[in-house]
Design a protein around this motif. Structure first.
Motif, PDB file in Angstrom:
ATOM      1  N   PHE A   1       0.826  -1.201   0.000  1.00  0.00           N
ATOM      2  CA  PHE A   1       0.000   0.000   0.000  1.00  0.00           C
ATOM      3  C   PHE A   1       0.873   1.269   0.000  1.00  0.00           C
ATOM      4  O   PHE A   1       0.549   2.252  -0.665  1.00  0.00           O
ATOM      5  CB  PHE A   1      -0.936   0.005   1.214  1.00  0.00           C
ATOM      6  CG  PHE A   1      -2.075  -0.960   1.092  1.00  0.00           C
ATOM      7  CD1 PHE A   1      -2.815  -1.043  -0.075  1.00  0.00           C
ATOM      8  CD2 PHE A   1      -2.417  -1.786   2.143  1.00  0.00           C
ATOM      9  CE1 PHE A   1      -3.877  -1.948  -0.197  1.00  0.00           C
ATOM     10  CE2 PHE A   1      -3.473  -2.687   2.044  1.00  0.00           C
ATOM     11  CZ  PHE A   1      -4.205  -2.768   0.864  1.00  0.00           C
ATOM     12  N   ALA A   2       1.974   1.242   0.777  1.00  0.00           N
ATOM     13  CA  ALA A   2       2.873   2.398   0.816  1.00  0.00           C
ATOM     14  C   ALA A   2       3.490   2.641  -0.559  1.00  0.00           C
ATOM     15  O   ALA A   2       3.604   3.789  -1.001  1.00  0.00           O
ATOM     16  CB  ALA A   2       3.966   2.174   1.849  1.00  0.00           C
ATOM     17  N   CYS A   3       3.867   1.575  -1.234  1.00  0.00           N
ATOM     18  CA  CYS A   3       4.460   1.686  -2.565  1.00  0.00           C
ATOM     19  C   CYS A   3       3.466   2.279  -3.561  1.00  0.00           C
ATOM     20  O   CYS A   3       3.810   3.174  -4.340  1.00  0.00           O
ATOM     21  CB  CYS A   3       4.924   0.313  -3.037  1.00  0.00           C
ATOM     22  SG  CYS A   3       5.674   0.312  -4.682  1.00  0.00           S
ATOM     23  N   ILE A   4       2.226   1.798  -3.516  1.00  0.00           N
ATOM     24  CA  ILE A   4       1.195   2.307  -4.429  1.00  0.00           C
ATOM     25  C   ILE A   4       0.929   3.783  -4.166  1.00  0.00           C
ATOM     26  O   ILE A   4       0.851   4.597  -5.091  1.00  0.00           O
ATOM     27  CB  ILE A   4      -0.100   1.484  -4.274  1.00  0.00           C
ATOM     28  CG1 ILE A   4       0.111   0.048  -4.758  1.00  0.00           C
ATOM     29  CG2 ILE A   4      -1.249   2.142  -5.043  1.00  0.00           C
ATOM     30  CD1 ILE A   4      -1.063  -0.877  -4.502  1.00  0.00           C
ATOM     31  N   LEU A   5       0.802   4.134  -2.884  1.00  0.00           N
ATOM     32  CA  LEU A   5       0.518   5.527  -2.515  1.00  0.00           C
ATOM     33  C   LEU A   5       1.657   6.458  -2.928  1.00  0.00           C
ATOM     34  O   LEU A   5       1.432   7.517  -3.525  1.00  0.00           O
ATOM     35  CB  LEU A   5       0.293   5.623  -1.001  1.00  0.00           C
ATOM     36  CG  LEU A   5       0.061   7.035  -0.450  1.00  0.00           C
ATOM     37  CD1 LEU A   5      -1.216   7.628  -1.009  1.00  0.00           C
ATOM     38  CD2 LEU A   5       0.003   7.016   1.072  1.00  0.00           C
TER      39      LEU A   5
END
Length: 383
Positions: free
Chosen positions: A218-222
């Motif tokens: 999720f951090a990577c996508i954000l």
């Protein structure tokens, strides 16, 4: 912790081009991996083959790995590195606060350094924080403000989609700019120093690996979405703190939200750093550890140190790049892979050994090159 530093990712993308997108994904994968092997170092198998948690902190792992050299050498190195990284976070919060205030009130005849001092004054009550309870409440407010800020910036960028162009991405890169960008991206993912405590306080520690996978995904996508949309919107005009690119009617509002977030974020690394120092002092002299005067002196010294550093190095991206290259790389890549090899060598497969060695070499090269280039850029800034 990662929220405020996401603001430097579009600027990092400016200097890393297409490779920056790959770096954001690669850094997430590597940080997730080193987080897992770090936690694995906390466990040992018993006679029945069951994994038992025999260590509690990063310091415990370091002491075991370095016990042949010195019983406490590893712990000292880790503690010093952790304190430096936490202090650097505090400094960055002050630098960002001064930058945000100066851009929010451009007509006020006050320099950015003076704004940092004004922000510092509001943080003086931190010397009276004695428990994590207050810090946790402040961190909850930070999380709410963070998502509002990201949503506002991305929404504005989407309204400018008609002017997006992939031609804004660089094909040729300046090697030094690229290495500074690597440090910025690495620093935006660093969380290893908190993982042993986090895993130890989970209701079901067996879910830690799954949790780590999903949070990094999720951090990577954000971060990819935020960095990409912001860079496609402003291109070569992307600034060190991307909110400086917003139109005036949004910039002031977002900057004040970011200022609130930065000031509310400061107590967490500040409290963690002072607690590490207190725990070291308590091993030698418990009575001094509980001395109210000593507590105020240590906290006051830490506060003053962060202000002085913020005053003399008021350059957000370069400072963040240096932090990522020094402490971020060490705590995130070098030490976890080294400790894992040391403690689990006989039980690791050939591929696992190769993975750990590759991470260590990659972390070392990035750290060394990033340190040299970041210091060089800072010296150039000072003229």
């Amino acid at each position: 912790l990662q929220g405020i530093f996401v603001l430097g990712l579009p600027y990092a993308l400016l200097h890393s081009g297409y490779s920056g997108l790959l770096l954001i994904v690669l850094a997430a994968a590597l940080c997730c991996y080193t987080g897992k092997i770090l936690i694995a170092c906390l466990y040992e198998e018993n006679e029945d083959g069951q994994l038992i948690r025999v260590r509690d902190t990063y310091e415990d792992i370091a002491n075991v790995c370095c016990k042949k050299l010195s019983p406490s050498l590893g712990g000292i190195v880790v503690n010093v590195t952790q304190v430096v990284e936490l202090i650097m976070m505090c400094i960055l919060y002050l630098v960002v606060s001064g930058n945000l205030l100066s851009h929010s009130f451009p007509y006020v005849p006050v320099t950015e350094k003076t704004w940092s001092v004004i922000a510092f004054v509001t943080l003086l009550p931190c010397v009276f924080i004695k428990t994590l309870k207050i810090v946790s409440k402040l961190s909850q407010l930070c999380s709410l403000v963070h998502f509002v800020i990201i949503l506002v910036v991305i929404t504005y960028c989407l309204t400018q989609i008609h002017q997006w162009s992939w031609a804004k991405f660089r094909l040729s890169l300046e090697f030094e700019d690229f290495l500074v960008s690597v440090g910025v991206i690495i620093f935006s993912y660093t969380s290893q120093i908190f993982l042993p405590t986090l895993e130890g306080n989970m209701k079901n520690p067996g879910e830690f690996r799954c949790m780590l996978n999903w949070t990094h995904i999720f951090a990577c996508i954000l971060k990819t979405t935020f960095a990409l949309t912001a860079f496609l919107t402003w291109g070569e005009k992307t600034k060190e703190v991307v909110t400086d690119n917003l139109p005036s009617f949004l910039e002031t509002l977002v900057n004040l939200c970011l200022l609130t977030k930065a000031l509310l974020s400061y107590p967490l690394p500040f409290f963690a750093a002072t607690e590490i120092v207190y725990s070291c002092i308590s091993k030698g002299n418990y009575s001094n550890y509980r001395s109210p005067l000593l507590a105020l002196a240590v906290r006051g010294s830490f506060l003053l140190l962060t202000l002085l550093m913020a005053m003399f190095i008021p350059h957000f991206a370069q400072l963040m790049g240096l932090s990522g290259s020094v402490t971020g790389a060490a705590m995130t890549f070098l030490l976890p892979s080294l400790f894992h090899l040391k403690l689990k060598w006989k039980k690791l497969s050939f591929l696992e050994k190769c993975a750990d060695i590759s991470v260590f070499i990659l972390g070392f090269l990035c750290s060394l090159a990033g340190i040299v280039c970041s210091i060089k850029r800072l010296l150039e800034v000072f003229g």
